[in-house]
Design an enzyme around this catalytic site. Structure first.
Site, PDB file in Angstrom:
ATOM      1  CB  SER A   1      -3.821   4.358  12.052  1.00  0.00           C
ATOM      2  OG  SER A   1      -3.962   3.701  13.507  1.00  0.00           O
TER       3      SER A   1
ATOM      4  CG  ASP B   1      -6.418  -0.907   6.542  1.00  0.00           C
ATOM      5  OD1 ASP B   1      -5.855  -1.396   6.009  1.00  0.00           O
ATOM      6  OD2 ASP B   1      -7.344   0.159   7.428  1.00  0.00           O
TER       7      ASP B   1
ATOM      8  CD  GLU C   1      -2.834   1.162   2.449  1.00  0.00           C
ATOM      9  OE1 GLU C   1      -4.052   1.894   1.893  1.00  0.00           O
ATOM     10  OE2 GLU C   1      -2.590   0.438   3.740  1.00  0.00           O
TER      11      GLU C   1
ATOM     12  CG  HIS D   1     -11.431   3.225   8.671  1.00  0.00           C
ATOM     13  ND1 HIS D   1     -11.133   2.095  10.160  1.00  0.00           N
ATOM     14  CD2 HIS D   1     -10.485   3.503   8.365  1.00  0.00           C
ATOM     15  CE1 HIS D   1      -9.705   2.436  10.335  1.00  0.00           C
ATOM     16  NE2 HIS D   1      -8.866   2.915   9.556  1.00  0.00           N
TER      17      HIS D   1
END
Length: 371
Positions: A291, A264, A121, A242
């Protein structure tokens, strides 16, 4: 030959009750109805979960501790959680860290179990949409660098997230020609730029709605390009932090089989450039930037059902069959089918993990996995 009898099996098109499933030498050999059983078990047998973007588990963040022991611990923990296939993810970092991590995966692949390879990523993303990624490491790719990276990776690099508006088309095409799944992400691409990338062959999108140009009524952005495109897929993080659950509901209605789940997930880490601190059920960087997530794939499935109006069958597909199609392994993993790997999870009536099988071998569970 081993078998599990009188199971409620989840297939891509729905559930079938009172089924027997037999397996041998790591593969499913037979699936048939069991009409003689009077009592239907209140358990669900589903394919093993697939996570195409996870950074760590079991207290190990792979980029911070890139060694075979870390991968073993991560594999063990994910098998406990029902994740029987995953890509270990690396965030934007120095070439030295990338090379060290790639070297470990190359060394380890002969004994790898559920780790399928690497998802890079970055670092070829847009600094405007870097999120928790370190700005100093972000850069544009050159074709020579990509060639050297793939040569060094020797087949271990399976997916790469990049910002297509900042990369040369020949770089993207080289990745596609060499069977790397290209994911549009951490990008400020316009609707037109994103659509062009999908038309070129970019297959998917990294964590829909996060770190990308938004959907606006006068600037449709990346989400609209995804919604409008017949082939473009996208991953989504369903932890309620998120992405709002109502937005997940809308995305699932529009995209259907093109939307899949990732966790994630990261691990607590207090050293190096990615210091993830657990705060109130989430992970944040030292400056408070959100994060990675702190959830399992099973939690993601439950959230889809409980909060997003998604059926259990569809939520299971989002964690199994849909990502298997993206990586072109749907005949091997991601569904219950004859000659597919015998990777499956038995869920009890409360949707907690009762058993996990990986290639036909039952995993000894330390404790039931639940929210």
């Amino acid at each position: 030959m081993q078998s599990l009898q009188n199971q409620n099996l989840y297939f891509p098109k729905g559930v079938k009750l009172q089924q027997d499933i037999s397996f041998e030498n790591g593969l499913i050999k037979e699936i048939k109805a069991n009409p003689d059983t009077l009592k239907v078990e209140e358990k669900y047998l589903v394919p093993g979960f697939i996570d195409l973007q996870i950074y760590g588990a079991g207290g190990k963040l792979f980029s911070a501790e890139p060694n075979p022991d870390s991968i073993r611990i991560i594999e063990d923990q994910l098998l406990q959680e029902g994740t029987t296939s995953f890509l270990i993810c690396l965030a934007t970092n120095t070439p030295e860290v990338f090379n060290q991590c790639i070297s470990v995966i190359k060394e380890y692949r002969s004994e790898a179990r559920n780790c399928l390879g690497l998802h890079l990523e970055g670092p070829f993303i847009n600094p405007e949409k870097r999120g928790a990624h370190v700005k100093e490491y972000i850069r544009k790719a050159s074709l020579d660098e990509i060639k050297q990276l793939l040569d060094f990776g020797d087949g271990t690099i399976k997916m790469m997230t990049l910002a297509p508006e900042l990369q040369d088309e020949k770089v993207i095409q080289y990745l596609l020609d060499h069977h790397v799944i290209v994911s549009l992400g951490h990008s400020s691409a316009t609707f037109e730029q994103a659509t062009k990338a999908y038309n070129q062959g970019v297959q998917t999108t990294t964590h829909l709605f996060n770190a990308m140009s938004p959907l606006q009524h006068r600037a449709p952005g990346i989400p609209t390009a995804i919604f409008n495109h017949p082939m473009a897929m996208a991953s989504i993080i369903v932890d309620g932090l998120h992405v709002d659950f109502e937005v997940v509901n809308i995305a699932a209605k529009v995209m259907k089989e093109r939307l899949f789940l990732i966790t994630d997930a990261v691990a607590e880490c207090h050293t190096g450039p990615y210091q993830h601190h657990a705060v109130d059920g989430k992970f944040v960087m030292p400056d408070g930037t959100l994060s990675g997530s702190a959830m399992t794939m099973l939690q993601s499935i439950k959230n889809c059902v409980k909060y997003c109006g998604i059926s259990l069958s569809d939520a299971i597909n989002m964690a199994t069959y849909y990502p298997s199609k993206l990586i072109k392994k749907e005949n091997e993993i991601g569904q219950l089918a004859v000659n597919a790997e015998a990777n499956f999870v038995v869920l009890d009536e409360d949707m907690n993990i009762a058993q996990v099988f990986y290639k036909g071998s039952e995993i000894k569970l330390n404790k039931a996995a639940s929210i």
